[in-house]
Each structure stands twice: as structure tokens, then as C-alpha cells.
Write a protein that holds these residues in place. Structure first.
Motif, PDB file in Angstrom:
ATOM      1  N   ALA A 159       0.845  -1.195   0.000  1.00 59.23           N
ATOM      2  CA  ALA A 159       0.000   0.000   0.000  1.00 59.23           C
ATOM      3  C   ALA A 159       0.879   1.243   0.000  1.00 59.23           C
ATOM      4  N   GLU A 160       0.378   2.272  -0.635  1.00 54.47           N
ATOM      5  CA  GLU A 160       1.125   3.530  -0.694  1.00 54.47           C
ATOM      6  C   GLU A 160       0.567   4.494   0.339  1.00 54.47           C
ATOM      7  N   PRO A 161       1.371   5.215   1.058  1.00 51.44           N
ATOM      8  CA  PRO A 161       2.831   5.210   1.028  1.00 51.44           C
ATOM      9  C   PRO A 161       3.384   4.049   1.846  1.00 51.44           C
ATOM     10  N   ALA A 162       4.483   3.504   1.388  1.00 47.35           N
ATOM     11  CA  ALA A 162       5.159   2.425   2.104  1.00 47.35           C
ATOM     12  C   ALA A 162       6.121   3.042   3.114  1.00 47.35           C
ATOM     13  N   ALA A 163       6.313   2.361   4.222  1.00 50.81           N
ATOM     14  CA  ALA A 163       7.215   2.840   5.266  1.00 50.81           C
ATOM     15  C   ALA A 163       8.550   2.118   5.176  1.00 50.81           C
ATOM     16  N   LEU A 164       9.599   2.849   5.383  1.00 56.86           N
ATOM     17  CA  LEU A 164      10.946   2.293   5.385  1.00 56.86           C
ATOM     18  C   LEU A 164      11.447   2.304   6.814  1.00 56.86           C
ATOM     19  N   THR A 165      11.827   1.133   7.325  1.00 60.38           N
ATOM     20  CA  THR A 165      12.337   1.022   8.683  1.00 60.38           C
ATOM     21  C   THR A 165      13.700   0.358   8.666  1.00 60.38           C
ATOM     22  N   ARG A 185       8.425   6.218   2.303  1.00 61.57           N
ATOM     23  CA  ARG A 185       8.816   7.237   3.278  1.00 61.57           C
ATOM     24  C   ARG A 185       9.554   6.592   4.442  1.00 61.57           C
ATOM     25  N   PRO A 186      10.711   7.137   4.792  1.00 62.77           N
ATOM     26  CA  PRO A 186      11.389   6.615   5.983  1.00 62.77           C
ATOM     27  C   PRO A 186      10.633   7.056   7.236  1.00 62.77           C
ATOM     28  N   LEU A 187      10.497   6.142   8.185  1.00 63.71           N
ATOM     29  CA  LEU A 187       9.830   6.481   9.434  1.00 63.71           C
ATOM     30  C   LEU A 187      10.783   7.241  10.346  1.00 63.71           C
ATOM     31  N   HIS A 188      10.229   8.203  11.084  1.00 65.87           N
ATOM     32  CA  HIS A 188      11.011   8.911  12.088  1.00 65.87           C
ATOM     33  C   HIS A 188      11.428   7.877  13.137  1.00 65.87           C
ATOM     34  N   ASN A 189      12.700   7.814  13.422  1.00 65.75           N
ATOM     35  CA  ASN A 189      13.255   6.813  14.340  1.00 65.75           C
ATOM     36  C   ASN A 189      13.015   5.387  13.850  1.00 65.75           C
ATOM     37  N   GLY A 190      12.907   5.203  12.541  1.00 67.84           N
ATOM     38  CA  GLY A 190      12.695   3.880  11.960  1.00 67.84           C
ATOM     39  C   GLY A 190      13.818   2.914  12.242  1.00 67.84           C
ATOM     40  N   LEU A 191      14.959   3.453  12.608  1.00 68.10           N
ATOM     41  CA  LEU A 191      16.109   2.632  12.964  1.00 68.10           C
ATOM     42  C   LEU A 191      15.769   1.699  14.119  1.00 68.10           C
ATOM     43  N   TYR A 192      14.853   2.121  14.973  1.00 69.68           N
ATOM     44  CA  TYR A 192      14.531   1.361  16.175  1.00 69.68           C
ATOM     45  C   TYR A 192      13.307   0.467  16.031  1.00 69.68           C
ATOM     46  N   ALA A 193      12.666   0.455  14.899  1.00 67.99           N
ATOM     47  CA  ALA A 193      11.409  -0.281  14.731  1.00 67.99           C
ATOM     48  C   ALA A 193      11.572  -1.770  15.016  1.00 67.99           C
ATOM     49  N   GLY A 194      12.603  -2.392  14.498  1.00 66.73           N
ATOM     50  CA  GLY A 194      12.814  -3.820  14.736  1.00 66.73           C
ATOM     51  C   GLY A 194      13.088  -4.120  16.197  1.00 66.73           C
ATOM     52  N   ALA A 195      13.886  -3.272  16.839  1.00 74.40           N
ATOM     53  CA  ALA A 195      14.211  -3.479  18.248  1.00 74.40           C
ATOM     54  C   ALA A 195      12.967  -3.317  19.119  1.00 74.40           C
ATOM     55  N   ILE A 196      12.134  -2.334  18.802  1.00 70.00           N
ATOM     56  CA  ILE A 196      10.913  -2.122  19.577  1.00 70.00           C
ATOM     57  C   ILE A 196       9.969  -3.311  19.397  1.00 70.00           C
ATOM     58  N   GLY A 197       9.833  -3.779  18.172  1.00 72.37           N
ATOM     59  CA  GLY A 197       8.979  -4.943  17.921  1.00 72.37           C
ATOM     60  C   GLY A 197       9.478  -6.185  18.641  1.00 72.37           C
ATOM     61  N   ALA A 198      10.782  -6.396  18.643  1.00 72.92           N
ATOM     62  CA  ALA A 198      11.348  -7.552  19.343  1.00 72.92           C
ATOM     63  C   ALA A 198      11.127  -7.451  20.849  1.00 72.92           C
ATOM     64  N   ALA A 199      11.270  -6.248  21.391  1.00 68.30           N
ATOM     65  CA  ALA A 199      11.057  -6.056  22.831  1.00 68.30           C
ATOM     66  C   ALA A 199       9.592  -6.306  23.196  1.00 68.30           C
ATOM     67  N   LEU A 200       8.682  -5.807  22.374  1.00 70.82           N
ATOM     68  CA  LEU A 200       7.261  -6.027  22.645  1.00 70.82           C
ATOM     69  C   LEU A 200       6.906  -7.515  22.571  1.00 70.82           C
ATOM     70  N   ARG A 201       7.496  -8.189  21.614  1.00 76.68           N
ATOM     71  CA  ARG A 201       7.265  -9.645  21.487  1.00 76.68           C
ATOM     72  C   ARG A 201       7.798 -10.387  22.694  1.00 76.68           C
ATOM     73  N   ALA A 202       8.994 -10.013  23.147  1.00 71.71           N
ATOM     74  CA  ALA A 202       9.582 -10.666  24.313  1.00 71.71           C
ATOM     75  C   ALA A 202       8.722 -10.439  25.549  1.00 71.71           C
TER      76      ALA A 202
END
Length: 67
Positions: free
Chosen positions: A16-22, A44-61
Motif C-alpha cells: 500500500a502507498e505510502p510504504a514505510a521504510l524502517t 517514506r522513511p519512518l522517524h526513528n525507523g532505525l529502532y522499529a525492529g528493536a521495539i517490535g522484538a522487545a514487545l514480542r519478548a
């Protein structure tokens, strides 16, 4: 070349447009432009997208720790 590789993988998906870049590449406006051109949609790059994977992993844990 990275944008072309991602575009070939993404061609199998409905994006879907716009796509997010993380991730780490979200810090690079050049990769967002290259992906937009390769995919033919707005990426579009997400603001603080650098942390998206880490936040998702923490929430999963945290969710896995619940009884």
C-alpha cells in the motif's frame, strides 16, 4: 542495486502507498528515493525507523513472558 533487489522481492507482495521504510536504511534519504523509483510508489522513511525492529522484538519478548 539494493533498491532493485528489494523491488524484485517486493513485486510478489501487495504494498500500500505510502510504504514505510524502517531499519538502519531508514536513516538514508537516498535509499528511500531509490526504492520509490524502483517500486513506482512513495516510500517514506519512518522517524526513528532505525529502532522499529528493536521495539517490535522487545514487545514480542514482553508478550511471551506473560503467564
Amino acid at each position: 542495486s539494493l533498491a532493485a533487489r528489494v523491488a524484485s522481492l517486493a513485486a510478489k507482495l501487495q504494498i500500500a502507498e505510502p510504504a514505510a521504510l524502517t531499519g538502519g536504511l531508514a536513516e538514508s534519504p537516498g535509499i528511500a528515493r531509490a526504492l520509490s523509483a524502483a517500486l513506482g510508489i512513495t516510500v517514506r522513511p519512518l522517524h526513528n525507523g532505525l529502532y522499529a525492529g528493536a521495539i517490535g522484538a522487545a514487545l514480542r519478548a514482553l508478550a511471551d513472558r506473560r503467564p
